[in-house]
Design a protein around this motif. Structure first.
Motif, PDB file in Angstrom:
ATOM      1  N   PHE A 106       0.842  -1.193   0.000  1.00 34.55           N
ATOM      2  CA  PHE A 106       0.000   0.000   0.000  1.00 34.55           C
ATOM      3  C   PHE A 106       0.882   1.249   0.000  1.00 34.55           C
ATOM      4  O   PHE A 106       1.891   1.307   0.682  1.00 34.55           O
ATOM      5  N   GLY A 107       0.491   2.239  -0.801  1.00 36.57           N
ATOM      6  CA  GLY A 107       1.266   3.470  -0.853  1.00 36.57           C
ATOM      7  C   GLY A 107       2.173   3.554  -2.075  1.00 36.57           C
ATOM      8  O   GLY A 107       2.953   4.487  -2.198  1.00 36.57           O
ATOM      9  N   THR A 108       2.057   2.583  -2.990  1.00 36.17           N
ATOM     10  CA  THR A 108       2.899   2.590  -4.195  1.00 36.17           C
ATOM     11  C   THR A 108       2.333   3.562  -5.236  1.00 36.17           C
ATOM     12  O   THR A 108       1.127   3.635  -5.448  1.00 36.17           O
ATOM     13  N   SER A 109       3.239   4.294  -5.881  1.00 44.78           N
ATOM     14  CA  SER A 109       2.811   5.263  -6.893  1.00 44.78           C
ATOM     15  C   SER A 109       2.498   4.569  -8.214  1.00 44.78           C
ATOM     16  O   SER A 109       2.949   3.445  -8.467  1.00 44.78           O
ATOM     17  N   ALA A 110       1.763   5.280  -9.073  1.00 42.98           N
ATOM     18  CA  ALA A 110       1.420   4.739 -10.398  1.00 42.98           C
ATOM     19  C   ALA A 110       2.687   4.444 -11.191  1.00 42.98           C
ATOM     20  O   ALA A 110       2.757   3.457 -11.928  1.00 42.98           O
ATOM     21  N   LEU A 111       3.697   5.275 -11.007  1.00 42.27           N
ATOM     22  CA  LEU A 111       4.956   5.073 -11.736  1.00 42.27           C
ATOM     23  C   LEU A 111       5.608   3.747 -11.338  1.00 42.27           C
ATOM     24  O   LEU A 111       6.038   2.963 -12.184  1.00 42.27           O
ATOM     25  N   LYS A 112       5.670   3.489 -10.025  1.00 43.87           N
ATOM     26  CA  LYS A 112       6.279   2.233  -9.543  1.00 43.87           C
ATOM     27  C   LYS A 112       5.419   1.034  -9.940  1.00 43.87           C
ATOM     28  O   LYS A 112       5.937  -0.045 -10.229  1.00 43.87           O
ATOM     29  N   ALA A 113       4.103   1.230  -9.954  1.00 39.61           N
ATOM     30  CA  ALA A 113       3.208   0.156 -10.376  1.00 39.61           C
ATOM     31  C   ALA A 113       3.498  -0.195 -11.836  1.00 39.61           C
ATOM     32  O   ALA A 113       3.551  -1.370 -12.213  1.00 39.61           O
ATOM     33  N   ALA A 114       3.724   0.829 -12.649  1.00 41.58           N
ATOM     34  CA  ALA A 114       4.058   0.612 -14.064  1.00 41.58           C
ATOM     35  C   ALA A 114       5.356  -0.194 -14.152  1.00 41.58           C
ATOM     36  O   ALA A 114       5.473  -1.126 -14.947  1.00 41.58           O
ATOM     37  N   GLY A 115       6.313   0.162 -13.291  1.00 41.24           N
ATOM     38  CA  GLY A 115       7.594  -0.527 -13.280  1.00 41.24           C
ATOM     39  C   GLY A 115       7.477  -1.991 -12.879  1.00 41.24           C
ATOM     40  O   GLY A 115       8.254  -2.831 -13.313  1.00 41.24           O
ATOM     41  N   ALA A 116       6.468  -2.289 -12.015  1.00 44.30           N
ATOM     42  CA  ALA A 116       6.262  -3.681 -11.608  1.00 44.30           C
ATOM     43  C   ALA A 116       5.801  -4.521 -12.796  1.00 44.30           C
ATOM     44  O   ALA A 116       6.078  -5.713 -12.879  1.00 44.30           O
ATOM     45  N   ILE A 117       5.108  -3.882 -13.721  1.00 46.43           N
ATOM     46  CA  ILE A 117       4.627  -4.602 -14.906  1.00 46.43           C
ATOM     47  C   ILE A 117       5.788  -4.804 -15.889  1.00 46.43           C
ATOM     48  O   ILE A 117       6.051  -5.901 -16.352  1.00 46.43           O
ATOM     49  N   HIS A 118       6.478  -3.720 -16.185  1.00 44.38           N
ATOM     50  CA  HIS A 118       7.614  -3.784 -17.102  1.00 44.38           C
ATOM     51  C   HIS A 118       8.426  -2.508 -16.959  1.00 44.38           C
ATOM     52  O   HIS A 118       7.861  -1.433 -16.831  1.00 44.38           O
ATOM     53  N   THR A 119       9.747  -2.632 -17.023  1.00 43.16           N
ATOM     54  CA  THR A 119      10.596  -1.438 -16.871  1.00 43.16           C
ATOM     55  C   THR A 119      10.317  -0.406 -17.964  1.00 43.16           C
ATOM     56  O   THR A 119      10.408   0.790 -17.723  1.00 43.16           O
ATOM     57  N   ASP A 120       9.967  -0.869 -19.178  1.00 41.33           N
ATOM     58  CA  ASP A 120       9.633   0.061 -20.272  1.00 41.33           C
ATOM     59  C   ASP A 120       8.468   0.974 -19.899  1.00 41.33           C
ATOM     60  O   ASP A 120       8.438   2.141 -20.269  1.00 41.33           O
ATOM     61  N   LEU A 121       7.508   0.398 -19.188  1.00 45.30           N
ATOM     62  CA  LEU A 121       6.317   1.168 -18.821  1.00 45.30           C
ATOM     63  C   LEU A 121       6.669   2.261 -17.816  1.00 45.30           C
ATOM     64  O   LEU A 121       6.038   3.317 -17.788  1.00 45.30           O
ATOM     65  N   GLU A 122       7.667   1.975 -16.983  1.00 44.99           N
ATOM     66  CA  GLU A 122       8.107   2.977 -16.014  1.00 44.99           C
ATOM     67  C   GLU A 122       8.930   4.057 -16.727  1.00 44.99           C
ATOM     68  O   GLU A 122       8.747   5.245 -16.518  1.00 44.99           O
ATOM     69  N   ARG A 123       9.827   3.603 -17.582  1.00 51.89           N
ATOM     70  CA  ARG A 123      10.705   4.531 -18.299  1.00 51.89           C
ATOM     71  C   ARG A 123       9.904   5.495 -19.190  1.00 51.89           C
ATOM     72  O   ARG A 123      10.168   6.686 -19.233  1.00 51.89           O
ATOM     73  N   GLY A 124       8.943   4.935 -19.910  1.00 54.20           N
ATOM     74  CA  GLY A 124       8.214   5.767 -20.871  1.00 54.20           C
ATOM     75  C   GLY A 124       6.851   6.219 -20.374  1.00 54.20           C
ATOM     76  O   GLY A 124       5.987   6.616 -21.162  1.00 54.20           O
ATOM     77  N   PHE A 125       6.658   6.199 -19.048  1.00 61.64           N
ATOM     78  CA  PHE A 125       5.349   6.512 -18.446  1.00 61.64           C
ATOM     79  C   PHE A 125       4.825   7.889 -18.871  1.00 61.64           C
ATOM     80  O   PHE A 125       5.516   8.891 -18.774  1.00 61.64           O
ATOM     81  N   ILE A 126       3.633   7.926 -19.390  1.00 60.52           N
ATOM     82  CA  ILE A 126       3.001   9.213 -19.709  1.00 60.52           C
ATOM     83  C   ILE A 126       1.918   9.492 -18.667  1.00 60.52           C
ATOM     84  O   ILE A 126       1.959  10.479 -17.955  1.00 60.52           O
ATOM     85  N   ARG A 127       0.961   8.574 -18.573  1.00 61.94           N
ATOM     86  CA  ARG A 127      -0.064   8.685 -17.524  1.00 61.94           C
ATOM     87  C   ARG A 127      -0.786   7.349 -17.356  1.00 61.94           C
ATOM     88  O   ARG A 127      -0.606   6.442 -18.170  1.00 61.94           O
ATOM     89  N   ALA A 128      -1.562   7.279 -16.305  1.00 61.44           N
ATOM     90  CA  ALA A 128      -2.323   6.056 -16.044  1.00 61.44           C
ATOM     91  C   ALA A 128      -3.810   6.364 -16.195  1.00 61.44           C
ATOM     92  O   ALA A 128      -4.277   7.407 -15.738  1.00 61.44           O
ATOM     93  N   GLU A 129      -4.495   5.466 -16.865  1.00 59.48           N
ATOM     94  CA  GLU A 129      -5.936   5.598 -16.982  1.00 59.48           C
ATOM     95  C   GLU A 129      -6.533   4.669 -15.925  1.00 59.48           C
ATOM     96  O   GLU A 129      -6.273   3.468 -15.952  1.00 59.48           O
ATOM     97  N   VAL A 130      -7.281   5.236 -14.989  1.00 52.28           N
ATOM     98  CA  VAL A 130      -7.686   4.461 -13.808  1.00 52.28           C
ATOM     99  C   VAL A 130      -9.194   4.450 -13.598  1.00 52.28           C
ATOM    100  O   VAL A 130      -9.869   5.485 -13.750  1.00 52.28           O
ATOM    101  N   ILE A 131      -9.700   3.296 -13.253  1.00 51.34           N
ATOM    102  CA  ILE A 131     -11.092   3.198 -12.807  1.00 51.34           C
ATOM    103  C   ILE A 131     -11.151   2.152 -11.707  1.00 51.34           C
ATOM    104  O   ILE A 131     -10.452   1.137 -11.768  1.00 51.34           O
ATOM    105  N   HIS A 132     -11.953   2.420 -10.687  1.00 53.56           N
ATOM    106  CA  HIS A 132     -12.067   1.432  -9.625  1.00 53.56           C
ATOM    107  C   HIS A 132     -12.924   0.272 -10.121  1.00 53.56           C
ATOM    108  O   HIS A 132     -13.881   0.473 -10.861  1.00 53.56           O
ATOM    109  N   PHE A 133     -12.561  -0.934  -9.682  1.00 51.56           N
ATOM    110  CA  PHE A 133     -13.283  -2.132 -10.124  1.00 51.56           C
ATOM    111  C   PHE A 133     -14.806  -1.990  -9.971  1.00 51.56           C
ATOM    112  O   PHE A 133     -15.558  -2.327 -10.876  1.00 51.56           O
ATOM    113  N   SER A 134     -15.249  -1.451  -8.820  1.00 49.79           N
ATOM    114  CA  SER A 134     -16.695  -1.386  -8.584  1.00 49.79           C
ATOM    115  C   SER A 134     -17.390  -0.444  -9.569  1.00 49.79           C
ATOM    116  O   SER A 134     -18.522  -0.702  -9.985  1.00 49.79           O
TER     117      SER A 134
END
Ligand SMILES: Nc1nc2c(ncn2[C@@H]2O[C@H](COP(=O)(O)OP(=O)(O)OP(=O)(O)O)[C@@H](O)[C@H]2O)c(=O)[nH]1
Ligand SMILES: [Mg+2]
Length: 359
Positions: free
Chosen positions: A293-321
Motif C-alpha cells: 500500500f502506498g505505491t505510486s502509479a509510476l512504480k506500479a508501471a515498473g512492476a509490470i515492465h521497466t519500459d512502462l516505467e521509463r516511458g510513463f506518460i499517464r495512467a488511466e484508472v477506474i475502480h473495479f466497482s
C-alpha cells in the motif's frame, strides 16, 4: 511475497502446506527430502474472475504467493541451525503453526498440548536469534569505532541499542515504535521478530465448533499491529479439499465451515503485509498484481515492465466497482468514469489501470 510456515515438530505444518497447495491451485511446487517444500499458489480473487468474464481475454493471470514448509524448530535450534535461520530470514512474513488439536497418536515434543507455552517457546527462540545478530553488530561497530571508523556507530548505535533493550526485555521488534529511517537501517539484518507474524491455531475436528472461544482465549498472543491470529482446522479442511467440488459445499455446511481457512489466511496475509491488488487488461491478458500500500502509479508501471516505467506518460484508472456498475470499459469511458492520473498517484486496492507510455 514469501511466507514461511514454521513451528514445533508435529504440529501440522505439512498438513497446512498441503491444504494451501491443494486449495490454492499450485502454480509450482518443489523441494522435499531435507529441503523445504515450496509452493506457489494463486491468490483467489473474485474481482479478477469478474473482470475475466467481462473482457473475455485469452489469458487470466492471478497474483501469486509463495509458501515454504520449513523444517521443525525445537527449543535451542536457533542457536545451531544455521540453514533454518537463513531460510527464516528470507521470508516476508512468518506463519507460526500452534498445535491445539489433541491426538494420542501424535506425540508432542514438549509432553502435552499447550498453545501458550509453545507460542512463548517459539517467540523466545526468535528473540534469541535476533539478539545474537544485534550483539554481534554492536561489537563490530564498537571495534570499528576504536579503529577510527566513526560514522557507522553514530548512525546505527541508537537504533541497535533500542532493539537490544527490547529483545532483552522479551519484546519482539515488530512492536517497537520507531521512525522509518530506523526500520530502513534494520532491513538489511533481516531480523526475525521484526517480520509480520501470523499465529495460526491448528484446531482439531472436535474443537472447530469452539473456535471463537479459542480465539478469545489466545488473542493476547497476537496483540501487536503486525500480528494476526487465525484458526484453521488443517486436517479437516484438507479432507474437504480432497472431495469433489460438488460435494464440498454440502460437507462444509455440515461441519459448520462457512469459508475455507485458506481464503481467510490469504486475506489476513494481505492485510498484515499492507498489500493491495490492482488489475490490468493488456495484450489479451487480464491480470492481478500485488503491491505494498502506498505505491505510486509510476512504480506500479515498473512492476509490470521497466519500459512502462521509463516511458510513463499517464495512467488511466477506474475502480473495479465503478467498472462493474458501468458494465464495460466503453460504457465507463462514455460516462466519464475513467480518470487520468499522473506518476504520483497512489494506487488503490481494486484499481483497474491502463498505463499510457512511450519509449
Ligand atoms: N487429529 C488431528 N491430527 C492432525 C491435525 N493436524 C495434523 N494432524 C496430524 O498430526 C501429524 C503431524 O502432522 P504434520 O502436518 O506432518 O506436522 P508437521 O508439523 O509437518 O510435522 P514435522 O514436519 O514432523 O515437524 C499427522 O499425523 C497429522 O495427520 C488435526 O487438526 N487433527
Ligand atoms: Mg512436516
Amino acid at each position: 511475497m514469501k511466507i514461511g510456515i514454521m513451528g514445533l515438530p508435529q504440529v501440522g505444518k505439512t498438513t497446512l502446506f498441503d491444504l494451501l497447495s491443494l486449495s490454492g491451485g499450485v502454480a509450482r511446487s518443489s523441494g522435499g527430502g531435507t529441503e523445504s517444500h515450496v509452493g506457489i499458489i494463486k491468490v483467489p480473487d473474485t474481482r479478477l474472475e469478474e473482470l475475466s468474464a467481462m473482457f473475455q481475454p485469452k489469458k487470466t493471470t492471478f497474483a501469486t504467493m509463495e509458501y515454504l514448509d520449513l523444517p521443525p524448530l525445537h527449543k535451542g535450534t536457533t542457536k545451531g541451525d544455521v540453514p533454518l535461520l537463513a531460510q527464516l530470514r528470507q521470508m516476508d512474513a512468518l506463519l507460526e503453526v500452534i498445535r491445539c488439536f489433541e491426538d494420542p497418536r501424535v506425540p508432542h515434543v514438549e509432553g502435552g498440548v499447550d498453545p501458550r507455552r509453545d507460542a512463548g517457546l517459539l517467540r523466545d527462540e526468535l528473540l534469541l536469534a535476533d539478539l545474537e545478530v544485534i550483539e554481534r553488530r554492536l561489537e563490530r561497530i564498537e571495534l570499528d569505532y576504536k579503529r577510527g571508523k566513526k560514522e557507522e556507530k553514530e548512525r546505527e548505535f541508537p537504533t541497535l541499542k533500542l532493539c537490544q533493550e527490547a529483545l532483552e526485555g522479551g519484546n519482539p521488534l515488530r512492536d517497537l515504535e520507531m521512525p522509518e529511517e530506523s526500520w530502513a537501517l534494520l532491513r538489511g539484518y533481516q531480523l526475525l521478530t521484526a517480520k509480520p507474524l501470523i499465529l495460526l491455531l491448528n484446531l482439531g475436528e472436535d474443537q472447530w465448533a469452539k473456535r471463537e472461544e479459542f480465539h478469545s482465549q489466545f488473542r493476547d498472543l497476537a496483540q501487536g499491529k503486525k500480528t494476526a491470529l487465525v484458526e484453521v482446522c488443517a486436517k479437516l479442511e484438507l479432507e474437504i479439499c480432497q472431495l469433489k467440488a460438488e460435494e464440498r459445499g454440502e460437507f462444509m455446511k455440515e461441519c459448520g465451515i462457512p469459508e475455507l481457512g485458506f481464503t481467510r489466511l490469504v486475506r489476513t496475509s494481505y492485510e498484515l503485509l499492507g498489500l493491495v491488488s490492482f488489475f490490468t487488461y493488456m495484450g489479451e491478458e487480464v491480470r492481478a498484481w500485488t503491491l505494498p500500500f502506498g505505491t505510486s502509479a509510476l512504480k506500479a508501471a515498473g512492476a509490470i515492465h521497466t519500459d512502462l516505467e521509463r516511458g510513463f506518460i499517464r495512467a488511466e484508472v477506474i475502480h473495479f466497482s465503478d467498472l462493474k456498475t458501468a458494465g464495460s470499459l466503453a460504457a465507463a469511458r462514455k460516462k466519464g468514469l475513467l480518470r487520468l492520473e499522473g506518476k504520483e498517484y497512489i494506487v488503490q486496492d481494486a484499481d483497474v489501470i491502463t498505463i499510457r507510455f512511450h519509449v
